[in-house]
Design an enzyme around this catalytic site. Structure first.
Site, PDB file in Angstrom:
ATOM      1  N   GLY A 115      80.850  -7.628  -4.954  1.00 13.86           N
ATOM      2  CA  GLY A 115      82.321  -7.241  -3.906  1.00 13.86           C
ATOM      3  C   GLY A 115      82.085  -8.135  -2.842  1.00 13.86           C
ATOM      4  O   GLY A 115      82.504  -9.047  -2.812  1.00 13.86           O
ATOM      5  N   GLY A 149      76.075 -12.196  -4.547  1.00 14.59           N
ATOM      6  CA  GLY A 149      75.024 -11.516  -3.588  1.00 14.59           C
ATOM      7  C   GLY A 149      74.238 -11.639  -4.731  1.00 14.59           C
ATOM      8  O   GLY A 149      73.962 -12.491  -5.425  1.00 14.59           O
ATOM      9  N   GLY A 179      72.289  -9.849  -7.047  1.00 13.32           N
ATOM     10  CA  GLY A 179      73.173  -9.349  -8.711  1.00 13.32           C
ATOM     11  C   GLY A 179      73.336 -10.442  -8.928  1.00 13.32           C
ATOM     12  O   GLY A 179      73.371 -10.280  -9.943  1.00 13.32           O
ATOM     13  N   SER A 180      74.416 -11.052  -8.298  1.00  8.86           N
ATOM     14  CA  SER A 180      75.378 -11.340  -9.011  1.00  8.86           C
ATOM     15  C   SER A 180      74.725 -12.989  -9.210  1.00  8.86           C
ATOM     16  O   SER A 180      74.900 -13.648 -10.880  1.00  8.86           O
ATOM     17  CB  SER A 180      76.423 -12.222  -8.892  1.00  8.86           C
ATOM     18  N   ASP A 220      75.790  -7.431   3.446  1.00  8.34           N
ATOM     19  CA  ASP A 220      74.898  -6.819   4.417  1.00  8.34           C
ATOM     20  C   ASP A 220      73.386  -7.955   4.124  1.00  8.34           C
ATOM     21  O   ASP A 220      72.820  -7.556   4.589  1.00  8.34           O
ATOM     22  CB  ASP A 220      74.862  -6.173   2.245  1.00  8.34           C
ATOM     23  N   ARG A 253      74.450  -1.796   2.162  1.00  6.89           N
ATOM     24  CA  ARG A 253      73.426  -1.131   0.936  1.00  6.89           C
ATOM     25  C   ARG A 253      71.765  -1.122   1.590  1.00  6.89           C
ATOM     26  O   ARG A 253      71.806  -0.002   3.216  1.00  6.89           O
ATOM     27  CB  ARG A 253      73.801  -2.579   0.054  1.00  6.89           C
ATOM     28  N   ARG A 306      80.902  13.935  16.206  1.00  4.22           N
ATOM     29  CA  ARG A 306      81.671  13.333  15.336  1.00  4.22           C
ATOM     30  C   ARG A 306      81.766  11.610  14.479  1.00  4.22           C
ATOM     31  O   ARG A 306      81.088  11.423  14.665  1.00  4.22           O
ATOM     32  CB  ARG A 306      83.777  12.512  16.253  1.00  4.22           C
TER      33      ARG A 306
HETATM   34  O1  F6P Z   1      77.092  -4.870  -1.050  1.00  3.13           O
HETATM   35  C1  F6P Z   1      78.806  -4.976  -0.214  1.00  3.13           C
HETATM   36  C2  F6P Z   1      78.862  -3.414  -0.505  1.00  3.13           C
HETATM   37  O2  F6P Z   1      79.896  -3.245   0.569  1.00  3.13           O
HETATM   38  C3  F6P Z   1      77.560  -2.343   0.304  1.00  3.13           C
HETATM   39  O3  F6P Z   1      77.249  -2.430   1.302  1.00  3.13           O
HETATM   40  C4  F6P Z   1      78.077  -1.937   0.006  1.00  3.13           C
HETATM   41  O4  F6P Z   1      77.462  -0.688  -0.213  1.00  3.13           O
HETATM   42  C5  F6P Z   1      79.190  -1.808  -1.460  1.00  3.13           C
HETATM   43  O5  F6P Z   1      79.062  -2.970  -1.876  1.00  3.13           O
HETATM   44  C6  F6P Z   1      80.005  -1.109  -1.638  1.00  3.13           C
HETATM   45  O6  F6P Z   1      80.975  -1.093  -3.069  1.00  3.13           O
HETATM   46  P1  F6P Z   1      82.119  -0.439  -4.083  1.00  3.13           P
HETATM   47  O7  F6P Z   1      82.621  -1.702  -2.978  1.00  3.13           O
HETATM   48  O8  F6P Z   1      81.881  -0.086  -5.049  1.00  3.13           O
HETATM   49  O9  F6P Z   1      82.704   0.595  -2.816  1.00  3.13           O
END
Ligand code: F6P
Length: 359
Positions: free
Chosen positions: A14, A116, A118-119, A142, A186, A277
């Site tokens: 991301g 991050g 994962g990457s 995150d 996340r 809200r």
């Molecule tokens: O890991 C970064 C992040 O923005 C998370 O906080 C979020 O859950 C996810 O990516 C959203 O991913 P996408 O851009 O695929 O909607």
């Protein structure tokens, strides 16, 4: 100056604010200090999978205007694990060899991967398999990459969330409402915790601390009894329902976190009658101009990554610890997930301020 090198840089996962500041720092340091060539690889590892590999030549004139820009000029993706790549016919194929071949076709001596956990795990696997000289730079709003106290993009996301909370105070007070602000993060509650404290929230709900609805309602009612007839609750997207279920949107392989704010609003209204809200900040937290702190971190990480390559120290990730940039084996960083420690100093700070975690 040493041997002239050609290095590649890619952004993966991301996007977030500060990525372009890293690209600029790497290019400026590699070109000005070492006289190297820098290739920006397009769309994470997808650029290396294409034939010919998709890359752009980066020079100081090209990168200077991008310091403050959000997003990434190289493009990115958080989909398509190269070891199980989704093909148009629905099958999954291992395309790692194509990426490795793409790296060697470009004649790269080293690769800087900005990602991050994962990457970075995927890039490391590719590097081990294909003789890629890899240096990692942690980025993610995150802030959950192991070992580093800060990842690029987190500070800007906290600033955006804090500004939103600041604005909501006035409308919440005017209407005597409970305002729920759902933030990203996340599985880690760092954005909620930091923005909640900075923005003066009354409740902070994070995945690391299990809440009970009756405690949330008691806190709202106590505030009402004290004449504070509005409340602001910041909730992290991975907080579960009372039954312990994650709230998600989408289907199958496109399932994303989101919706816990609405769930809590309905439950709070039902249980304590408060008018609620919900504001979901979503991708606004990843966009916009990067904060000065993210630009400083990005610059420090970019220069440190180039220096690691100059010393031929590979398979390492730059980290921020005690206001120092150091490096650690990438493997050490990715095997440790950095969630909020319930005994963290900021959790104790929040409790000391009377902020309720619902526990
Ligand atoms: O890991 C970064 C992040 O923005 C998370 O906080 C979020 O859950 C996810 O990516 C959203 O991913 P996408 O851009 O695929 O909607």
């Amino acid at each position: 100056m040493g041997e002239k090198k050609r290095i590649g840089i890619l952004t993966s996962g991301g996007d977030c604010a500060g990525l372009n500041a890293v690209i600029r720092a790497v290019t400026r340091c590699a070109v000005n200090m070492y006289g190297w060539e820098v290739l920006g690889l397009c769309k994470a590892t997808h650029g290396l999978m294409s034939r010919p590999p998709q890359a752009i030549c980066l020079d100081v004139a090209k990168v200077d205007p991008i310091l403050t820009m959000g997003g990434t000029i190289l493009g990115t993706t958080n989909k398509g694990d190269p070891f199980a790549f989704p093909m148009p016919d629905g099958t999954l194929t291992d395309r790692s060899a194509e990426i490795i071949e793409g790296y060697h076709q470009l004649g790269l001596n080293a690769l800087i991967g900005i990602g991050g956990d994962g990457s970075l795990a995927i890039l490391r696997k590719l590097a081990q398999q294909g003789g890629i000289n890899l240096v990692g730079i942690p980025k993610t709003i995150d802030n959950d990459v192991g070992i580093t106290e800060r990842s690029i993009g987190f500070d800007t996301a906290v600033n955006i969330a804090t500004e939103a909370i600041d604005r909501l105070h006035f409308t919440a007070a005017s209407h005597s409402r409970v305002m729920i602000v759902e933030v990203m993060g996340r599985d880690a509650g760092h954005i909620a915790l930091n923005a909640g404290i900075a923005g003066g929230a009354d409740l902070i709900l994070i995945p690391e601390i299990i809440y009970h609805l009756e405690n949330i309602c008691r806190h709202i009612k106590q505030r009402q009894a004290q004449g504070q007839d509005y409340s602001i609750a910041v909730v992290s997207e991975a907080v579960c329902t009372e039954m312990g279920k994650l709230v998600q949107q989408g289907h199958f392989d496109d399932c994303r976190l989101g919706g816990i704010g609405q769930y809590l609003a309905e439950r709070i209204t039902a249980l304590c009658g408060a008018e609620t809200r919900v504001t979901v900040l979503g991708h606004t937290q990843r966009g916009g101009i990067s904060s000065p702190l993210d630009r400083i971190l990005a610059s420090a990480f970019g220069v440190a990554a180039v220096e690691l390559i100059a010393k031929q120290m590979y398979d390492r990730m730059v980290t921020w610890q005690n206001r120092q940039v150091i490096s650690v084996p990438i493997d050490d960083a990715i095997k440790y997930y950095r969630a909020v420690d319930p005994n963290d100093t900021l959790v104790r700070t929040a409790r000391g301020l009377g902020i309720c975690f619902g526990d």
